[in-house]
Structures are given as C-alpha cells and as structure tokens.
Design an enzyme around this catalytic site. Structure first.
Site, PDB file in Angstrom:
ATOM      1  CE  LYS A   1      88.401  38.921  44.454  1.00  0.00           C
ATOM      2  NZ  LYS A   1      87.676  38.569  45.502  1.00  0.00           N
TER       3      LYS A   1
ATOM      4  CB  SER B   1      74.005  55.922  48.931  1.00  0.00           C
ATOM      5  OG  SER B   1      75.034  55.047  49.626  1.00  0.00           O
TER       6      SER B   1
ATOM      7  CB  CYS C   1      83.783  32.817  47.277  1.00  0.00           C
ATOM      8  SG  CYS C   1      84.192  34.285  48.073  1.00  0.00           S
TER       9      CYS C   1
ATOM     10  N   GLY D   1      78.452  37.871  46.029  1.00  0.00           N
ATOM     11  CA  GLY D   1      78.042  38.630  44.919  1.00  0.00           C
ATOM     12  C   GLY D   1      76.896  37.845  44.496  1.00  0.00           C
TER      13      GLY D   1
ATOM     14  N   GLY E   1      75.374  50.180  47.131  1.00  0.00           N
ATOM     15  CA  GLY E   1      76.552  49.196  47.077  1.00  0.00           C
ATOM     16  C   GLY E   1      76.313  48.205  46.165  1.00  0.00           C
TER      17      GLY E   1
ATOM     18  N   GLY F   1      74.268  45.452  46.063  1.00  0.00           N
ATOM     19  CA  GLY F   1      72.788  44.999  46.067  1.00  0.00           C
ATOM     20  C   GLY F   1      72.008  46.251  45.696  1.00  0.00           C
TER      21      GLY F   1
ATOM     22  N   GLY G   1      70.783  52.350  49.938  1.00  0.00           N
ATOM     23  CA  GLY G   1      72.277  51.635  50.035  1.00  0.00           C
ATOM     24  C   GLY G   1      72.738  51.586  48.667  1.00  0.00           C
TER      25      GLY G   1
ATOM     26  CB  CYS H   1      82.551  38.663  56.025  1.00  0.00           C
ATOM     27  SG  CYS H   1      83.307  39.170  54.343  1.00  0.00           S
TER      28      CYS H   1
HETATM   29  C1  LIG Z   1      86.684  43.332  52.127  1.00  0.00           C
HETATM   30  C2  LIG Z   1      85.503  42.313  51.522  1.00  0.00           C
HETATM   31  C3  LIG Z   1      85.687  41.564  50.201  1.00  0.00           C
HETATM   32  C4  LIG Z   1      84.385  40.939  49.726  1.00  0.00           C
HETATM   33  N1  LIG Z   1      84.744  40.265  48.680  1.00  0.00           N
HETATM   34  C5  LIG Z   1      83.950  39.596  48.159  1.00  0.00           C
HETATM   35  C6  LIG Z   1      84.160  38.650  46.726  1.00  0.00           C
HETATM   36  O1  LIG Z   1      85.440  38.744  46.442  1.00  0.00           O
HETATM   37  N2  LIG Z   1      83.240  38.176  46.201  1.00  0.00           N
HETATM   38  C7  LIG Z   1      81.733  38.166  46.556  1.00  0.00           C
HETATM   39  O2  LIG Z   1      81.116  37.607  46.018  1.00  0.00           O
HETATM   40  N3  LIG Z   1      81.697  38.775  47.946  1.00  0.00           N
HETATM   41  C8  LIG Z   1      82.674  39.664  48.538  1.00  0.00           C
HETATM   42  N4  LIG Z   1      82.260  40.234  49.654  1.00  0.00           N
HETATM   43  C9  LIG Z   1      80.992  40.049  50.141  1.00  0.00           C
HETATM   44  C10 LIG Z   1      79.946  40.992  49.760  1.00  0.00           C
HETATM   45  O3  LIG Z   1      79.857  40.838  48.262  1.00  0.00           O
HETATM   46  C11 LIG Z   1      80.205  42.428  49.837  1.00  0.00           C
HETATM   47  O4  LIG Z   1      80.122  42.627  51.196  1.00  0.00           O
HETATM   48  C12 LIG Z   1      79.104  43.598  49.282  1.00  0.00           C
HETATM   49  O5  LIG Z   1      79.714  44.810  49.125  1.00  0.00           O
HETATM   50  C13 LIG Z   1      77.786  43.312  49.855  1.00  0.00           C
HETATM   51  O6  LIG Z   1      76.982  44.262  49.451  1.00  0.00           O
HETATM   52  P1  LIG Z   1      75.824  45.105  49.796  1.00  0.00           P
HETATM   53  O7  LIG Z   1      75.189  45.656  48.983  1.00  0.00           O
HETATM   54  O8  LIG Z   1      74.921  43.967  50.604  1.00  0.00           O
HETATM   55  O9  LIG Z   1      76.400  45.846  51.049  1.00  0.00           O
HETATM   56  P2  LIG Z   1      77.519  47.050  50.815  1.00  0.00           P
HETATM   57  O10 LIG Z   1      78.218  46.867  49.557  1.00  0.00           O
HETATM   58  O11 LIG Z   1      78.174  47.303  52.155  1.00  0.00           O
HETATM   59  O12 LIG Z   1      76.594  48.172  50.449  1.00  0.00           O
HETATM   60  C14 LIG Z   1      75.894  49.024  51.388  1.00  0.00           C
HETATM   61  C15 LIG Z   1      75.624  50.343  50.972  1.00  0.00           C
HETATM   62  O13 LIG Z   1      74.715  51.003  51.915  1.00  0.00           O
HETATM   63  C16 LIG Z   1      75.246  52.492  52.283  1.00  0.00           C
HETATM   64  N5  LIG Z   1      74.597  52.761  53.689  1.00  0.00           N
HETATM   65  C17 LIG Z   1      75.015  52.105  54.669  1.00  0.00           C
HETATM   66  N6  LIG Z   1      74.481  52.881  55.844  1.00  0.00           N
HETATM   67  C18 LIG Z   1      73.456  53.919  55.045  1.00  0.00           C
HETATM   68  C19 LIG Z   1      72.514  54.704  55.599  1.00  0.00           C
HETATM   69  N7  LIG Z   1      72.371  55.005  56.876  1.00  0.00           N
HETATM   70  N8  LIG Z   1      71.831  55.270  54.673  1.00  0.00           N
HETATM   71  C20 LIG Z   1      72.124  55.364  53.543  1.00  0.00           C
HETATM   72  N9  LIG Z   1      73.154  54.263  52.889  1.00  0.00           N
HETATM   73  C21 LIG Z   1      73.645  53.638  53.824  1.00  0.00           C
HETATM   74  C22 LIG Z   1      76.761  52.334  52.194  1.00  0.00           C
HETATM   75  O14 LIG Z   1      77.343  53.190  52.228  1.00  0.00           O
HETATM   76  C23 LIG Z   1      76.724  51.346  50.891  1.00  0.00           C
HETATM   77  O15 LIG Z   1      76.987  51.931  49.709  1.00  0.00           O
HETATM   78  C24 LIG Z   1      83.237  40.937  50.304  1.00  0.00           C
HETATM   79  C25 LIG Z   1      83.181  41.556  51.581  1.00  0.00           C
HETATM   80  C26 LIG Z   1      84.043  42.494  52.139  1.00  0.00           C
HETATM   81  C27 LIG Z   1      83.885  43.105  53.247  1.00  0.00           C
END
Ligand SMILES: Cc1cc2nc3c(=O)[nH]c(=O)nc-3n(C[C@H](O)[C@H](O)[C@H](O)COP(=O)(O)OP(=O)(O)OC[C@H]3O[C@@H](n4cnc5c(N)ncnc54)[C@H](O)[C@@H]3O)c2cc1C
Length: 425
Positions: free
Chosen positions: A388, A34, A353, A320, A10, A12, A8, A159
């Site tokens: 922001k 990813s 947040c 985050g 993103g 994290g 992934g 969310c």
């Molecule tokens: C619209 C929105 C706005 C947000 N705004 C904020 C904010 O302002 N402040 C805050 O603190 N939090 C915010 N969040 C919450 C959170 O911080 C985010 O969702 C953040 O992106 C989560 O990070 P993550 O790494 O867990 O997941 P993601 O960012 O979703 O990353 C997941 C990754 O895994 C990859 N992936 C998925 N499936 C597969 C697979 N089968 N094989 C390989 N790779 C795969 C995806 O392509 C992506 O790159 C927000 C969330 C959303 C949806």
C-alpha cells in the site's frame, strides 16, 4: 478540432484526461474541470487522519500537472450539466461547451440523510483529505482524553474498506501511543456479515476480517442502521433478516468516524435520462450514457446495482482497478466515435483492494467484481501494508508525470505472477 471535457480531478478524471491526451490529444482539445485545485490520493486519507501523512504529501497541483501535458485545466465547480445543449454551467457564470463529456465527479457525501452524521454534525470523516486532516485533530484530543470509539458505515454506503482500514489503523496508532487500554472500540455496519464489503465477500474476507477484529478486541454490530447521532451518542437499530427492526441501542463515543451513503453530485441530479434518482450516471457496456451518446461516465459516479438483496441497503464499491478499466474503455470508445466508428471497448470491472491495518493488512482480488467469479482470492500479511505504501508512491508519481500505464492491472498481474494467487486465478 473537437472539445473533449472531463469533469472531476480525482482518480477517474485525471486518468481520463491523460489517456484522452495520449489517444486523441494531437487533434482535439482536452479540458479538465474540477472544483478542487488538487488531485488528492483518496486511498491515503486514513493515514492523514492519524497524522501518518500530511495533506500536502498526497496532493498534486492540477494546474501544473495538466499544463505540463498540454491539457487545459479549469478550477471552477460545475453547477449544472445541460446535456441537451452540450454545455456545462460553471460556478463563476462561465458556460463551457463540449463535443464529448466524461463525468468523473465521484460522490456527494450524503451525511444529511442521517441526523447528526458527518463533520458538520458529531462524527468525523476520512472521505475527503480536508475531512481527514480535521479528524487528525480529533484523534490527538482522543489520545489526550481517551474514551470509546465507534467506527463504521451508514446504511446505503457503497464503500466499506476504508471504514475497516481506519478502525485498524487507529487501533495501531492508539497502541503505539499506549492509550489503547482506555479506548473500547466498536465497528457498526449495515453489512449482513463482517467482510461483505458490498461484494458478498471475496474469498475468505469474512473469516479474515472477523479474526482481525477479534485479535484487536474490536466489537462489531452487523445489520445495523444508524438512526441519529447526538453529541457523544449514536442511536442504532439492528434489523432482522426480513428487514424488520430488532433491537435499538445507544453507543457512546469520544470519537466516531462513519462513512456515509453516497449520491451523485447536485450538478447532475434530476436530469431525466442522464442520472438515476440517486444522481448516479447510468452507462451502457461501453461507459456511454444511454440517453446522451456523447456523455461517458467513469468511477464512483457510475450507477451500479447492488450484488444481491440484504436486510439493509448495502451498495457496491467502485475501486481503483475497476475505475481504471472504465477509463480505458471510455477513452477507447471516444477515440472510435471521433473516427466515426462504433464502440467496442468494455471495462473489466474487477476489484483489487488492499486494506491497510497500519502494520499488516488484507488484500483481495475479485474477477469479475460481481459473483460468481473466476478469481475469488484474499490474503493477509505485512506485505499488504508495504504494498500500500508502494502504491501511494507510484500513483502520485504517475499523476505528477502524466503517465498512462494501467497501474492497477499491472499491479494485479504482478501479484498473480508472484505466485500469491497460484491455484486461485
Ligand atoms: C477514504 C477512501 C479510501 C479509499 N481507498 C481505496 C483503496 O485503497 N483502493 C481502491 O481501489 N479504492 C479506494 N477507494 C475507492 C475509490 O478508489 C476512491 O473513492 C476514488 O477516489 C474514486 O475516484 P473517482 O475519480 O471516481 O472520484 P473522486 O476521487 O472522488 O474524484 C471526484 C472529483 O470530482 C471533483 N468534483 C466533485 N464535484 C464537482 C463539481 N461539481 N465540479 C467539478 N468537479 C467536481 C472532486 O473534487 C474530485 O476531484 C477509497 C475511497 C475512499 C472514500
């Protein structure tokens, strides 16, 4: 030399890859896999949806960024995790072995749980940058032919901040375009009260968010379930405190953006011990999966129980600040495991947040995220919008350059240092 694989790209996953590289990368191979060639700064998606950002402005090419830091990047979706064999099946047919795995695959967007919901149905989304770019086209049409708007979140969502953000940002944009007077707006949510956020509120988020909605003439429906969506019509039902149905009604819309419930991704679904029934990864206090000790999980894919009972299911958000602390704990414990030592790093699981409204915003800090808390603070003002914008710039720089400083913690501490939390922290 061990193979450390991060799934992934993103918030994290990228942070995990960089921190692993810094902690143990001289002795071990780090691989990031990813399904997306880009890192996308998800918090900026609501700005993409109103054309304040172009998608390219919030993307970073992962191949370039990873190779600069000596991390191997594989752009190939994982179709199945096989934790008993320490292997991943990739969509190309490649089998990738690992010694240690960090799962950071975020959510699967469960639009399919409600008939007609989502970009393949009748509502828009800001969850992915591509979705937000498609929403921007719908917003253009709305400005040409104004009509009612329905924004909110589906039952079981975990969310809520981005739904409020999008409502306020769109409202700001519609005022700027001088069509707001022809767009009645409704916010629909399963939360038991406005500003609950899946956290049972933080400070006075209930009062702050209700006041913002009132000032902007946005009506709201709490404790509401979305039953189904048809072209231009949403069928909803309010529920009573005991969870039984109250009244059903319909909401007409020219544009609707609804955040769906999340599940884990298909590649981990139904694997006994690795994932729970919704596909989220259970972890112990050290971010380790309790069944497979060489598998760690960080971010939205982690299983966290709700903060309390609500008439409709309302999940806990993973933001985050919390994700960053999960990453630092997981990487610290992986380094210890490689050295043959017991884990001792724990994530702090705090929430910071900033909800932007386009011209001002609301910020909150919950330490810890789950109540009762030591810090329970919220505030609002123009400074939130400016902060922001600064965060976006800073975070994209961090991903491009591969730095590992704990960004959200530093920012949270700065807020405290600036005296904004005096008396609360
Ligand atoms: C619209 C929105 C706005 C947000 N705004 C904020 C904010 O302002 N402040 C805050 O603190 N939090 C915010 N969040 C919450 C959170 O911080 C985010 O969702 C953040 O992106 C989560 O990070 P993550 O790494 O867990 O997941 P993601 O960012 O979703 O990353 C997941 C990754 O895994 C990859 N992936 C998925 N499936 C597969 C697979 N089968 N094989 C390989 N790779 C795969 C995806 O392509 C992506 O790159 C927000 C969330 C959303 C949806």
């Amino acid at each position: 030399m061990k193979k450390l694989v991060v799934m992934g790209g993103g918030i994290g996953g990228v942070a995990s890859a960089y921190e692993l590289k810094q902690a143990v990368g001289s002795d071990h191979e780090i691989i990031l896999v990813s399904d997306n060639p880009w890192f996308e700064f998800t918090p900026s998606n609501p700005w993409v949806a109103v054309n304040w950002r172009k998608p390219d402005a919030i993307r970073v090419d992962l191949d370039e960024a990873m190779s600069r830091r000596g991390i191997r990047f594989i752009h190939d979706p994982v179709v199945r995790v096989r934790p008993a064999d320490d292997q991943l099946d990739l969509s190309s047919g490649t089998v990738l072995d690992y010694d240690m795995l960090v799962i950071a695959t975020g959510p699967r967007l469960a639009f399919d749980e409600i008939e007609g919901l989502g970009p393949e149905g009748f509502t828009s989304s800001v969850c992915k940058t591509d979705h937000a770019a498609a929403t921007a086209q719908v917003v253009e049409k709305l400005c040409e032919a104004p009509g009612p708007v329905v924004i909110g979140a589906a039952q079981g969502a975990s969310c809520y901040g981005p739904a409020y953000e999008y409502a306020f940002i769109l409202e700001t944009e519609l005022r700027r375009r001088k069509v707001r007077d022809r767009v009645p707006m409704t916010f629909v949510t399963p939360e038991p009260y406005i500003g609950h956020f899946g956290l049972d509120g933080v400070g006075d988020t209930k009062g702050l968010m209700e006041s913002e909605l009132r000032e902007r003439h946005i009506k709201w429906l709490t404790n509401h379930r979305i039953d189904r969506v048809e072209s231009g019509v949403m069928h909803v039902t309010g529920v009573k405190p005991d969870g039984s149905d109250a009244e059903s009604s319909t909401l007409e819309f020219a544009h609707s953006m609804i955040l769906p419930a999340f599940t884990g991704i298909d590649a981990v679904m139904g694997i006994d011990g690795l994932s729970n029934p919704r596909g989220f990864i259970p972890v112990d206090e050290f971010q380790r999966n309790p069944t497979y000790a060489n598998v760690y999980a960080v971010g939205v894919c982690v299983a966290i129980p709700p903060v309390g009972k609500t008439p409709l299911p309302v999940g806990v958000p993973k933001t985050g600040f919390m994700i960053e602390s999960m990453v630092t704990a997981a990487v610290g414990n992986i380094a210890l495991a490689l050295a043959g030592e017991e884990p001792r790093h724990r994530a702090t699981w705090n929430a910071l947040c900033l909800a932007d409204f386009g011209d001002r915003g609301v910020a909150f800090l919950a330490v810890p995220q789950i109540p009762p808390r030591n810090t329970n603070w919220s505030s609002s003002g123009k400074w939130v919008h400016l902060a922001k914008v600064a965060i976006e710039k800073y975070y994209l720089h961090k991903v491009r350059k591969g730095t590992t400083e704990p960004f959200y913690e530093k920012f949270g501490m700065k807020l405290m240092g600036a005296g904004k939390l005096r008396g609360q922290a």
